[in-house]
Design a protein around this motif. Structure first.
Motif, PDB file in Angstrom:
ATOM      1  N   GLU A 129       0.859  -1.195   0.000  1.00  0.00           N
ATOM      2  CA  GLU A 129       0.000   0.000   0.000  1.00  0.00           C
ATOM      3  C   GLU A 129       0.890   1.238   0.000  1.00  0.00           C
ATOM      4  OE1 GLU A 129      -3.455   0.336   0.618  1.00  0.00           O
ATOM      5  OE2 GLU A 129      -4.073  -1.706   1.120  1.00  0.00           O
ATOM      6  N   ASN A 130       0.455   2.265  -0.698  1.00  0.00           N
ATOM      7  CA  ASN A 130       1.213   3.521  -0.759  1.00  0.00           C
ATOM      8  C   ASN A 130       2.693   3.277  -1.013  1.00  0.00           C
ATOM      9  OD1 ASN A 130      -1.103   5.064  -0.229  1.00  0.00           O
ATOM     10  ND2 ASN A 130      -0.928   4.547   1.939  1.00  0.00           N
ATOM     11  N   ALA A 131       2.960   2.431  -2.014  1.00  0.00           N
ATOM     12  CA  ALA A 131       4.349   2.174  -2.400  1.00  0.00           C
ATOM     13  C   ALA A 131       5.011   3.481  -2.811  1.00  0.00           C
ATOM     14  CB  ALA A 131       4.376   1.175  -3.554  1.00  0.00           C
ATOM     15  N   HIS A 132       4.238   4.362  -3.441  1.00  0.00           N
ATOM     16  CA  HIS A 132       4.724   5.694  -3.800  1.00  0.00           C
ATOM     17  C   HIS A 132       3.698   6.734  -3.364  1.00  0.00           C
ATOM     18  CE1 HIS A 132       8.247   4.580  -6.312  1.00  0.00           C
ATOM     19  NE2 HIS A 132       7.576   3.440  -6.395  1.00  0.00           N
ATOM     20  N   GLY A 133       4.171   7.967  -3.186  1.00  0.00           N
ATOM     21  CA  GLY A 133       3.266   9.038  -2.759  1.00  0.00           C
ATOM     22  C   GLY A 133       2.271   9.412  -3.837  1.00  0.00           C
ATOM     23  N   GLN A 134       2.625   9.136  -5.096  1.00  0.00           N
ATOM     24  CA  GLN A 134       1.717   9.388  -6.209  1.00  0.00           C
ATOM     25  C   GLN A 134       1.673   8.143  -7.082  1.00  0.00           C
ATOM     26  OE1 GLN A 134       3.956  13.120  -6.595  1.00  0.00           O
ATOM     27  NE2 GLN A 134       2.143  13.908  -7.602  1.00  0.00           N
ATOM     28  N   LEU A 135       1.072   8.277  -8.261  1.00  0.00           N
ATOM     29  CA  LEU A 135       0.844   7.132  -9.136  1.00  0.00           C
ATOM     30  C   LEU A 135       2.109   6.296  -9.378  1.00  0.00           C
ATOM     31  CD1 LEU A 135      -1.368   5.922 -11.100  1.00  0.00           C
ATOM     32  CD2 LEU A 135      -0.278   7.271 -12.879  1.00  0.00           C
ATOM     33  N   VAL A 136       1.967   4.970  -9.273  1.00  0.00           N
ATOM     34  CA  VAL A 136       3.069   4.067  -9.621  1.00  0.00           C
ATOM     35  C   VAL A 136       3.032   3.840 -11.131  1.00  0.00           C
ATOM     36  CG1 VAL A 136       4.115   1.799  -9.260  1.00  0.00           C
ATOM     37  CG2 VAL A 136       2.881   2.896  -7.386  1.00  0.00           C
ATOM     38  N   ARG A 137       4.140   4.115 -11.823  1.00  0.00           N
ATOM     39  CA  ARG A 137       4.173   4.029 -13.279  1.00  0.00           C
ATOM     40  C   ARG A 137       4.666   2.671 -13.790  1.00  0.00           C
ATOM     41  NH1 ARG A 137       1.530   7.929 -16.214  1.00  0.00           N
ATOM     42  NH2 ARG A 137       1.543   9.815 -14.951  1.00  0.00           N
ATOM     43  N   ASP A 138       5.588   2.046 -13.060  1.00  0.00           N
ATOM     44  CA  ASP A 138       6.206   0.844 -13.609  1.00  0.00           C
ATOM     45  C   ASP A 138       6.827   0.027 -12.487  1.00  0.00           C
ATOM     46  OD1 ASP A 138       7.004  -0.896 -15.637  1.00  0.00           O
ATOM     47  OD2 ASP A 138       8.883   0.148 -16.019  1.00  0.00           O
ATOM     48  N   LEU A 139       7.070  -1.255 -12.779  1.00  0.00           N
ATOM     49  CA  LEU A 139       7.783  -2.092 -11.826  1.00  0.00           C
ATOM     50  C   LEU A 139       8.559  -3.152 -12.600  1.00  0.00           C
ATOM     51  CD1 LEU A 139       5.855  -5.040 -11.000  1.00  0.00           C
ATOM     52  CD2 LEU A 139       4.341  -3.089 -10.921  1.00  0.00           C
ATOM     53  N   ASP A 140       9.523  -3.755 -11.924  1.00  0.00           N
ATOM     54  CA  ASP A 140      10.307  -4.814 -12.557  1.00  0.00           C
ATOM     55  C   ASP A 140      10.835  -5.734 -11.468  1.00  0.00           C
ATOM     56  OD1 ASP A 140      11.377  -6.222 -14.666  1.00  0.00           O
ATOM     57  OD2 ASP A 140      13.197  -5.019 -14.819  1.00  0.00           O
ATOM     58  N   PHE A 141      10.973  -7.020 -11.802  1.00  0.00           N
ATOM     59  CA  PHE A 141      11.466  -8.000 -10.828  1.00  0.00           C
ATOM     60  C   PHE A 141      12.969  -8.186 -10.991  1.00  0.00           C
ATOM     61  CE2 PHE A 141       6.997  -9.072 -11.097  1.00  0.00           C
ATOM     62  CZ  PHE A 141       6.677  -9.312  -9.763  1.00  0.00           C
ATOM     63  N   ASN A 142      13.645  -8.343  -9.847  1.00  0.00           N
ATOM     64  CA  ASN A 142      15.062  -8.686  -9.905  1.00  0.00           C
ATOM     65  C   ASN A 142      15.181 -10.079 -10.535  1.00  0.00           C
ATOM     66  OD1 ASN A 142      17.645  -9.818  -9.154  1.00  0.00           O
ATOM     67  ND2 ASN A 142      17.832  -8.170  -7.663  1.00  0.00           N
ATOM     68  N   PRO A 143      15.996 -10.240 -11.600  1.00  0.00           N
ATOM     69  CA  PRO A 143      16.055 -11.534 -12.287  1.00  0.00           C
ATOM     70  C   PRO A 143      16.757 -12.617 -11.473  1.00  0.00           C
ATOM     71  CG  PRO A 143      17.679 -10.023 -13.196  1.00  0.00           C
ATOM     72  CD  PRO A 143      16.858  -9.229 -12.232  1.00  0.00           C
ATOM     73  N   ASN A 144      17.546 -12.229 -10.469  1.00  0.00           N
ATOM     74  CA  ASN A 144      18.332 -13.211  -9.718  1.00  0.00           C
ATOM     75  C   ASN A 144      17.883 -13.407  -8.276  1.00  0.00           C
ATOM     76  OD1 ASN A 144      19.862 -13.264 -12.020  1.00  0.00           O
ATOM     77  ND2 ASN A 144      21.424 -11.881 -11.241  1.00  0.00           N
ATOM     78  N   LYS A 145      17.102 -12.484  -7.747  1.00  0.00           N
ATOM     79  CA  LYS A 145      16.664 -12.606  -6.341  1.00  0.00           C
ATOM     80  C   LYS A 145      15.146 -12.624  -6.323  1.00  0.00           C
ATOM     81  CE  LYS A 145      19.041 -10.460  -3.071  1.00  0.00           C
ATOM     82  NZ  LYS A 145      19.636  -9.354  -2.283  1.00  0.00           N
ATOM     83  N   GLN A 146      14.596 -13.768  -5.916  1.00  0.00           N
ATOM     84  CA  GLN A 146      13.182 -13.988  -6.203  1.00  0.00           C
ATOM     85  C   GLN A 146      12.200 -13.095  -5.455  1.00  0.00           C
ATOM     86  OE1 GLN A 146      12.144 -18.011  -5.301  1.00  0.00           O
ATOM     87  NE2 GLN A 146      13.102 -18.017  -3.301  1.00  0.00           N
ATOM     88  N   TYR A 147      12.579 -12.509  -4.336  1.00  0.00           N
ATOM     89  CA  TYR A 147      11.592 -11.699  -3.608  1.00  0.00           C
ATOM     90  C   TYR A 147      11.767 -10.199  -3.833  1.00  0.00           C
ATOM     91  CZ  TYR A 147      10.717 -16.114  -1.287  1.00  0.00           C
ATOM     92  OH  TYR A 147      10.409 -17.427  -1.043  1.00  0.00           O
TER      93      TYR A 147
END
Length: 373
Positions: free
Chosen positions: A210-228
């Protein structure tokens, strides 16, 4: 232009696909081949006559197949649709020479199937199953997650399951990514200021930031080597790194951009290298060593050291390396809406700004050798 993707299934030639957003002309997909020995860019153009392209993604298994999300006007309303396409056979693999007179031979994409979303709303993005055979993809439409199976050599898309995001008001997804971990059973989505994880088997939510950012979240990406681990970025000008097992606080925050951050991408091979693009017209390459899969740098084998070196070396290797901004690229004069790493060369990346300028850059050589040696 605002849509860019590496040709994921092409691992030999350096190739990117760009989708245009022209209101006056037929829209196009530009196939960009970069010849890194001679520093030459070759370009081929395919017509995409259905509308301006908002998002583009290439099949992980078939070089010739891609999906686009595009606008079309129906009953004087603008709707965003998605479709799967095939490019002409002779353009499928990279590294061919570009014809001198490219204006005379513009070719058209072949429509394989529509991802029919009439019941679900406007498409925000399409994500292919990363390790898959190119037969499963997920699209985000308004507040729906739709899982599709492509059948009959991709000529038909069947909706195999879906989930809806409940909430007050008009809840809409802005973007999502399919995680390469956990046997490809998880996706991450962004809506408003929230990042959520979903299990594609049950279509249930598995974590929520929740509230990962103070305003709109535009994008995300997963670390290719660390699963969490995943990264998110948004209109609060920040890039944040999260461990999905503990979502109360970000692991790290980057505050280098002065306007909305549209894009964040982990390098596929070296997860300390992070690329971000922003409407401050800049692309920033960061070295986030402390939260990478190699926080202590290159591990030294004990046998290689003599005793007196030993103690000194041990102290040195126990200290995590420092995070830093490697370079800021200012070749764009307009908002940078997309940054992507090449799928063929881990040291090469492309960025795309709204005025249609595509820039290809390399990770600085000194850093490359520092990581490798």
């Amino acid at each position: 232009a605002r849509a860019l993707t590496p040709q994921t299934a092409e691992t030999d030639a350096i190739r990117f696909l760009v989708g245009t957003q022209s209101l006056r002309y037929d829209n196009q997909i530009h196939i960009i081949d970069f010849d890194d020995e001679n520093n030459i860019i070759n370009k081929n153009v395919l017509l995409h006559q259905v509308g301006e392209i908002w998002h583009i993604s290439a099949s992980p298994a078939d070089k010739g197949v891609l999906a686009t999300c595009y606008n079309k006007t129906s009953d004087s309303k603008v709707v965003t649709c998605a479709a799967v396409w095939r490019m002409p056979k002779e353009l499928e693999s990279g590294s061919h020479e570009s014809p001198d007179d490219s204006s005379s031979n513009t070719q058209t994409l072949e429509l394989l199937c529509h991802l029919d979303n009439t019941a679900h709303g406007n498409m925000a993005c399409v994500m292919w199953e990363p390790m898959g055979d190119g037969k499963r993809l997920i699209s985000l439409a308004d507040n729906n997650i739709l899982l599709w199976d492509l059948q009959e050599s991709s000529a038909k898309a069947v909706l195999s399951s879906s989930a809806a995001l409940e909430g007050k008001g008009q809840v809409k997804f802005t973007s999502g990514r399919w995680s390469p971990h956990h046997n490809c059973t998880q996706i991450g989505t962004a809506n408003d200021t929230t990042v959520r994880g979903w299990d594609t088997r049950s279509m249930r939510q598995i974590y929520c930031i929740e509230n990962a950012h103070g305003q709109l979240v535009r994008d995300l990406d997963f670390n290719p080597n660390k699963q969490y681990y995943l990264a998110s970025c948004g209109d609060d000008c920040k890039v944040k790194f999260w461990d999905t097992r503990n979502v109360t606080e970000p692991v790290k925050t980057l505050e280098e951009h002065s306007h909305w951050v549209w894009n964040v991408r982990y390098n596929h091979s070296h997860d300390q290298l992070i690329l971000t693009g922003s409407s401050d017209s800049r692309v920033i390459l960061s070295n986030m060593v402390s939260i990478s899969s190699e926080p202590f740098g290159h591990m030294v084998d004990d046998d290689e050291l003599s005793d007196q070196e030993d103690n000194h070396q041990e102290e040195k290797s126990k200290e995590p390396l420092q995070d830093s901004i490697i370079a800021t690229y200012e070749e764009h004069e307009d908002s940078v809406y997309a940054v992507e790493w090449s799928s063929a060369d881990p040291w090469l990346f492309a960025s795309l700004s709204y005025d249609g300028r595509l820039v290809i850059n390399r990770v600085p050589r000194a850093l490359k050798y520092h990581i490798l040696l």
